[in-house]
Scaffold this motif. Structure first.
Motif, PDB file in Angstrom:
ATOM      1  N   GLN A  33     -23.537 122.144  32.153  1.00  0.00           N
ATOM      2  CA  GLN A  33     -23.489 123.106  31.062  1.00  0.00           C
ATOM      3  C   GLN A  33     -23.616 124.539  31.582  1.00  0.00           C
ATOM      4  OE1 GLN A  33     -26.693 120.990  28.660  1.00  0.00           O
ATOM      5  NE2 GLN A  33     -25.357 121.708  27.034  1.00  0.00           N
ATOM      6  N   THR A  84     -31.686 118.326  33.777  1.00  0.00           N
ATOM      7  CA  THR A  84     -31.402 119.517  32.975  1.00  0.00           C
ATOM      8  C   THR A  84     -32.010 119.298  31.594  1.00  0.00           C
ATOM      9  OG1 THR A  84     -29.335 118.824  31.943  1.00  0.00           O
ATOM     10  CG2 THR A  84     -29.184 119.708  34.161  1.00  0.00           C
ATOM     11  N   GLN A  85     -31.949 120.311  30.759  1.00  0.00           N
ATOM     12  CA  GLN A  85     -32.573 120.294  29.426  1.00  0.00           C
ATOM     13  C   GLN A  85     -34.093 120.401  29.553  1.00  0.00           C
ATOM     14  OE1 GLN A  85     -31.275 120.467  26.391  1.00  0.00           O
ATOM     15  NE2 GLN A  85     -29.157 120.470  27.106  1.00  0.00           N
ATOM     16  N   ALA A  88     -36.398 117.575  28.425  1.00  0.00           N
ATOM     17  CA  ALA A  88     -36.312 116.386  29.280  1.00  0.00           C
ATOM     18  C   ALA A  88     -37.118 116.619  30.560  1.00  0.00           C
ATOM     19  CB  ALA A  88     -34.856 116.060  29.608  1.00  0.00           C
ATOM     20  N   ALA A  90     -37.732 124.565  20.155  1.00  0.00           N
ATOM     21  CA  ALA A  90     -36.593 124.185  20.996  1.00  0.00           C
ATOM     22  C   ALA A  90     -35.377 123.749  20.201  1.00  0.00           C
ATOM     23  CB  ALA A  90     -37.010 123.069  21.950  1.00  0.00           C
ATOM     24  N   CYS A  91     -35.557 123.316  18.963  1.00  0.00           N
ATOM     25  CA  CYS A  91     -34.411 122.870  18.170  1.00  0.00           C
ATOM     26  C   CYS A  91     -34.079 123.807  17.031  1.00  0.00           C
ATOM     27  CB  CYS A  91     -34.653 121.477  17.594  1.00  0.00           C
ATOM     28  SG  CYS A  91     -34.431 120.184  18.823  1.00  0.00           S
ATOM     29  N   PRO A 137     -32.262 127.697  19.922  1.00  0.00           N
ATOM     30  CA  PRO A 137     -30.812 127.476  19.984  1.00  0.00           C
ATOM     31  C   PRO A 137     -30.037 128.495  19.153  1.00  0.00           C
ATOM     32  CG  PRO A 137     -31.941 125.405  19.556  1.00  0.00           C
ATOM     33  CD  PRO A 137     -32.961 126.496  19.412  1.00  0.00           C
ATOM     34  N   LEU A 138     -30.666 129.032  18.135  1.00  0.00           N
ATOM     35  CA  LEU A 138     -29.952 129.936  17.239  1.00  0.00           C
ATOM     36  C   LEU A 138     -30.086 131.386  17.668  1.00  0.00           C
ATOM     37  CD1 LEU A 138     -30.899 127.984  14.072  1.00  0.00           C
ATOM     38  CD2 LEU A 138     -28.582 128.429  14.830  1.00  0.00           C
ATOM     39  N   TYR A 166     -21.270 135.093  21.025  1.00  0.00           N
ATOM     40  CA  TYR A 166     -20.164 134.380  20.387  1.00  0.00           C
ATOM     41  C   TYR A 166     -19.898 134.958  18.991  1.00  0.00           C
ATOM     42  CZ  TYR A 166     -17.552 130.433  18.346  1.00  0.00           C
ATOM     43  OH  TYR A 166     -16.622 129.654  17.709  1.00  0.00           O
ATOM     44  N   PHE A 216     -16.301 136.602  16.037  1.00  0.00           N
ATOM     45  CA  PHE A 216     -16.300 136.816  14.599  1.00  0.00           C
ATOM     46  C   PHE A 216     -16.515 138.272  14.228  1.00  0.00           C
ATOM     47  CE2 PHE A 216     -15.961 132.413  13.528  1.00  0.00           C
ATOM     48  CZ  PHE A 216     -16.601 131.743  14.563  1.00  0.00           C
ATOM     49  N   GLN A 226     -31.696 113.928  28.590  1.00  0.00           N
ATOM     50  CA  GLN A 226     -30.785 115.066  28.750  1.00  0.00           C
ATOM     51  C   GLN A 226     -29.593 114.923  27.792  1.00  0.00           C
ATOM     52  OE1 GLN A 226     -28.248 114.573  32.146  1.00  0.00           O
ATOM     53  NE2 GLN A 226     -28.314 116.729  32.623  1.00  0.00           N
ATOM     54  N   LEU A 258     -30.649 115.394  24.231  1.00  0.00           N
ATOM     55  CA  LEU A 258     -31.023 116.780  23.930  1.00  0.00           C
ATOM     56  C   LEU A 258     -29.809 117.697  23.854  1.00  0.00           C
ATOM     57  CD1 LEU A 258     -34.234 116.928  26.070  1.00  0.00           C
ATOM     58  CD2 LEU A 258     -34.140 117.358  23.614  1.00  0.00           C
ATOM     59  N   ILE A 259     -28.745 117.366  24.545  1.00  0.00           N
ATOM     60  CA  ILE A 259     -27.546 118.185  24.378  1.00  0.00           C
ATOM     61  C   ILE A 259     -27.112 118.121  22.921  1.00  0.00           C
ATOM     62  CG2 ILE A 259     -25.111 118.493  24.988  1.00  0.00           C
ATOM     63  CD1 ILE A 259     -25.779 117.517  27.808  1.00  0.00           C
ATOM     64  N   GLY A 277     -29.254 117.140  20.411  1.00  0.00           N
ATOM     65  CA  GLY A 277     -30.380 117.542  19.573  1.00  0.00           C
ATOM     66  C   GLY A 277     -30.731 119.012  19.626  1.00  0.00           C
ATOM     67  N   CYS A 278     -30.455 119.681  20.719  1.00  0.00           N
ATOM     68  CA  CYS A 278     -30.801 121.093  20.848  1.00  0.00           C
ATOM     69  C   CYS A 278     -29.594 122.012  20.968  1.00  0.00           C
ATOM     70  CB  CYS A 278     -31.700 121.332  22.069  1.00  0.00           C
ATOM     71  SG  CYS A 278     -33.369 120.716  21.834  1.00  0.00           S
ATOM     72  N   ASP A 279     -28.498 121.525  21.512  1.00  0.00           N
ATOM     73  CA  ASP A 279     -27.376 122.419  21.804  1.00  0.00           C
ATOM     74  C   ASP A 279     -26.227 122.319  20.799  1.00  0.00           C
ATOM     75  OD1 ASP A 279     -27.599 122.195  25.482  1.00  0.00           O
ATOM     76  OD2 ASP A 279     -28.874 123.150  23.978  1.00  0.00           O
ATOM     77  N   PRO A 291     -28.386 121.793  16.020  1.00  0.00           N
ATOM     78  CA  PRO A 291     -29.072 122.918  15.366  1.00  0.00           C
ATOM     79  C   PRO A 291     -28.129 124.052  14.983  1.00  0.00           C
ATOM     80  CG  PRO A 291     -30.259 122.240  17.329  1.00  0.00           C
ATOM     81  CD  PRO A 291     -28.933 121.531  17.357  1.00  0.00           C
ATOM     82  N   LEU A 292     -27.025 124.166  15.680  1.00  0.00           N
ATOM     83  CA  LEU A 292     -26.090 125.254  15.399  1.00  0.00           C
ATOM     84  C   LEU A 292     -25.154 124.901  14.262  1.00  0.00           C
ATOM     85  CD1 LEU A 292     -25.761 125.944  19.128  1.00  0.00           C
ATOM     86  CD2 LEU A 292     -26.236 127.734  17.493  1.00  0.00           C
ATOM     87  N   ARG A 303     -14.351 126.820  12.569  1.00  0.00           N
ATOM     88  CA  ARG A 303     -14.109 127.215  13.952  1.00  0.00           C
ATOM     89  C   ARG A 303     -15.438 127.271  14.714  1.00  0.00           C
ATOM     90  NH1 ARG A 303     -12.898 132.356  16.178  1.00  0.00           N
ATOM     91  NH2 ARG A 303     -12.789 133.329  14.124  1.00  0.00           N
ATOM     92  N   TRP A 304     -16.452 127.833  14.081  1.00  0.00           N
ATOM     93  CA  TRP A 304     -17.813 127.858  14.641  1.00  0.00           C
ATOM     94  C   TRP A 304     -18.262 126.426  14.909  1.00  0.00           C
ATOM     95  CZ3 TRP A 304     -22.148 131.114  15.545  1.00  0.00           C
ATOM     96  CH2 TRP A 304     -23.402 130.486  15.486  1.00  0.00           C
ATOM     97  N   HIS A 316     -16.538 124.799  17.787  1.00  0.00           N
ATOM     98  CA  HIS A 316     -16.922 125.407  19.064  1.00  0.00           C
ATOM     99  C   HIS A 316     -18.136 124.716  19.670  1.00  0.00           C
ATOM    100  CE1 HIS A 316     -17.615 128.638  22.019  1.00  0.00           C
ATOM    101  NE2 HIS A 316     -18.885 128.561  21.675  1.00  0.00           N
ATOM    102  N   TRP A 317     -19.167 124.529  18.845  1.00  0.00           N
ATOM    103  CA  TRP A 317     -20.401 123.970  19.408  1.00  0.00           C
ATOM    104  C   TRP A 317     -20.256 122.491  19.720  1.00  0.00           C
ATOM    105  CZ3 TRP A 317     -22.652 127.728  21.407  1.00  0.00           C
ATOM    106  CH2 TRP A 317     -22.652 128.981  20.785  1.00  0.00           C
ATOM    107  N   GLU A 340     -18.335 122.479  23.017  1.00  0.00           N
ATOM    108  CA  GLU A 340     -19.186 122.882  24.146  1.00  0.00           C
ATOM    109  C   GLU A 340     -20.077 121.710  24.577  1.00  0.00           C
ATOM    110  OE1 GLU A 340     -18.057 126.391  25.229  1.00  0.00           O
ATOM    111  OE2 GLU A 340     -20.236 126.412  25.518  1.00  0.00           O
ATOM    112  N   ALA A 353     -19.723 118.788  27.961  1.00  0.00           N
ATOM    113  CA  ALA A 353     -20.784 118.508  28.928  1.00  0.00           C
ATOM    114  C   ALA A 353     -21.149 117.020  28.920  1.00  0.00           C
ATOM    115  CB  ALA A 353     -22.011 119.352  28.620  1.00  0.00           C
ATOM    116  N   LEU A 373     -20.833 114.301  31.974  1.00  0.00           N
ATOM    117  CA  LEU A 373     -22.015 113.584  32.458  1.00  0.00           C
ATOM    118  C   LEU A 373     -21.806 112.072  32.372  1.00  0.00           C
ATOM    119  CD1 LEU A 373     -24.755 115.821  30.835  1.00  0.00           C
ATOM    120  CD2 LEU A 373     -24.510 115.380  33.271  1.00  0.00           C
TER     121      LEU A 373
END
Lengths: 206, 212
Positions: free
Chosen positions: A50, A64-65, A68, A101-102, A106-107, A115, A120, B94, B97-98, B100-102, B105-106, B128-129, B132-133, B136, B140, B144
């Protein structure tokens, strides 16, 4: 020796750095220029697909993360525990860490704001409002969980730092940097100040 | 054991799967997110953030799906959703969490609402938003999964685990938002393998009693 890949002001990397210091773990700190690495064809991407920080290398284990990594450190180096023993307590500490973390980080982090701006056309003021919105929502949630709960001690949970503090302190540092008023969150502020009074936190958050 | 859930809550979907995989009986209580039931005084008493899911198990009242999953893993260890070795556990976490966190949430409801109401983004821009997430994160995850010998029938080896528990609801969401997933064949293969199993199939949003 463990190797921790980090970047300046990375909230997620700071969580891990603090945890390593609390556990008295030695590590080699490798500073990554994320912008440069993102453009690079390989290099750090081999460590972290990532192209983010933190990443941790401990012998043959590559992680990573940040969460974790924190759980790995807790299991691999249990001497200084960053989670309580009881199920209720562990769930509470993890939930606090996850609000950060969540729901917050992230926001509010920089690449999300970038971005919004680049794709936008969101201007700087609206970008700032966006960051503050999620930080404030998260701080409200954390304050609600901390205040009036007998288990809150000097730190988020009892009188020793836990994973919750490892996550919270860098996030509050961010909040202060973005001029989010902390007056509505006195318990959170008190916990943050208690953390900063410790070298393990102060050395990382400066 | 009682689970407060909404059929389409991705986080609740994860916990439903995990409970099914572990063969745990529970009572489901349905909180209608779009009608704002999560802001009722009763529910806020239980979960001050008014988020889903919440799991009540004896004296444990747990929010945050990932914390719930950790609680279930530690309290009801059989069958395990994490492997025994440190490297394996880190890998599974890992991957989870990609999502759950990446990604999630977005892309959840409150964020999409903010984009629309506060930032004036139109539906096509919000999509589009959203894409994107997902892209992304899935890029990954796909890398993996594809590049590791540890990937089996499922994300890690040949039994489902925490990574699958988080991945399947994310694929469901991606499909709902019409993200083109052709670039993620390993994710799709694993998703199919999971959905062929009752614990996943029975947790799916569309078959929940509160589905609309």
């Amino acid at each position: 020796m463990m190797r921790l890949y980090t970047a300046p002001v990375s909230s997620a990397a700071r969580r891990v750095e603090i945890a390593c210091r609390l556990k008295g773990l030695e590590f080699e700190r490798v500073l990554i220029d994320l912008a440069e690495e993102k453009a690079a064809a390989a290099g750090y991407r081999q460590v972290n697909p990532q192209v983010k920080v933190p990443s941790l290398e401990d012998g043959a284990v590559r992680l990573t993360q940040s969460l974790a990594i924190l759980e790995y450190l807790e299991e691999a180096y249990p001497a200084v525990a960053l989670l309580p023993d009881d199920a209720v307590g562990r769930a509470r500490v993890r939930a606090l860490a996850l609000v950060v973390a969540c729901e917050m980080h992230p926001l509010q982090n920089s690449w999300v704001v970038l971005y919004l701006s680049q794709d936008f056309g969101i201007d700087a003021t609206a970008g700032d409002d966006w960051q503050r919105h999620w930080i404030v929502a998260g701080l409200e949630a954390i304050e609600a969980r901390l205040v009036g709960d007998a288990v809150t001690g000097v730190y988020c949970h009892g009188d020793r730092p836990t994973l919750a503090d490892c996550c919270l302190a860098p996030q509050v540092w961010n909040a202060l940097r973005y001029a989010v008023p902390m007056v509505p969150y006195p318990t959170t502020r008190r916990v943050y100040d208690a953390c900063l009074a410790r070298p393990e936190f102060a050395e990382v958050l400066g | 054991m009682k689970l407060y859930t909404y059929f389409r809550s991705s986080a609740a979907y994860r916990v439903r799967i995990a409970l099914n995989l572990k063969g745990l009986d529970r009572e489901d209580a349905y909180i209608h997110l779009r009608e704002g039931a999560q802001r009722s005084a009763d529910y806020l008493n239980l979960n001050p953030q008014g988020l889903l899911p919440t799991l009540v198990d004896g004296e444990v009242v747990a929010g945050q799906s990932l914390a719930i999953l950790d609680y279930l893993e530690e309290t009801y260890p059989e069958p395990p959703l994490l492997p025994g070795d440190a490297a394996g556990r880190a890998r599974v976490r890992q991957l989870a969490l990609i999502v759950g966190c990446d990604i999630h949430p977005l892309n959840n409801l409150k964020v999409l609402q903010y984009l629309g109401r506060e930032l004036g983004l139109e539906a096509t821009e919000r999509n589009r938003w959203y894409h994107h997430w997902v892209n992304e994160g899935f890029t990954a995850i796909e890398a993996l999964l594809r590049e590791s010998a540890a990937t089996g029938e499922f994300c890690h080896g040949d039994v489902p685990g925490l990574a699958d528990v988080c991945l399947v609801p994310q694929v469901y969401n991606a499909n709902r938002f019409e993200v083109d997933l052709a670039a993620y064949p390993t994710i799709l293969r694993i998703n199919q393998a999971c959905l062929a199993l009752d614990p996943f199939a029975q947790a799916a949003p569309d078959v929940q009693p509160d589905a609309e």
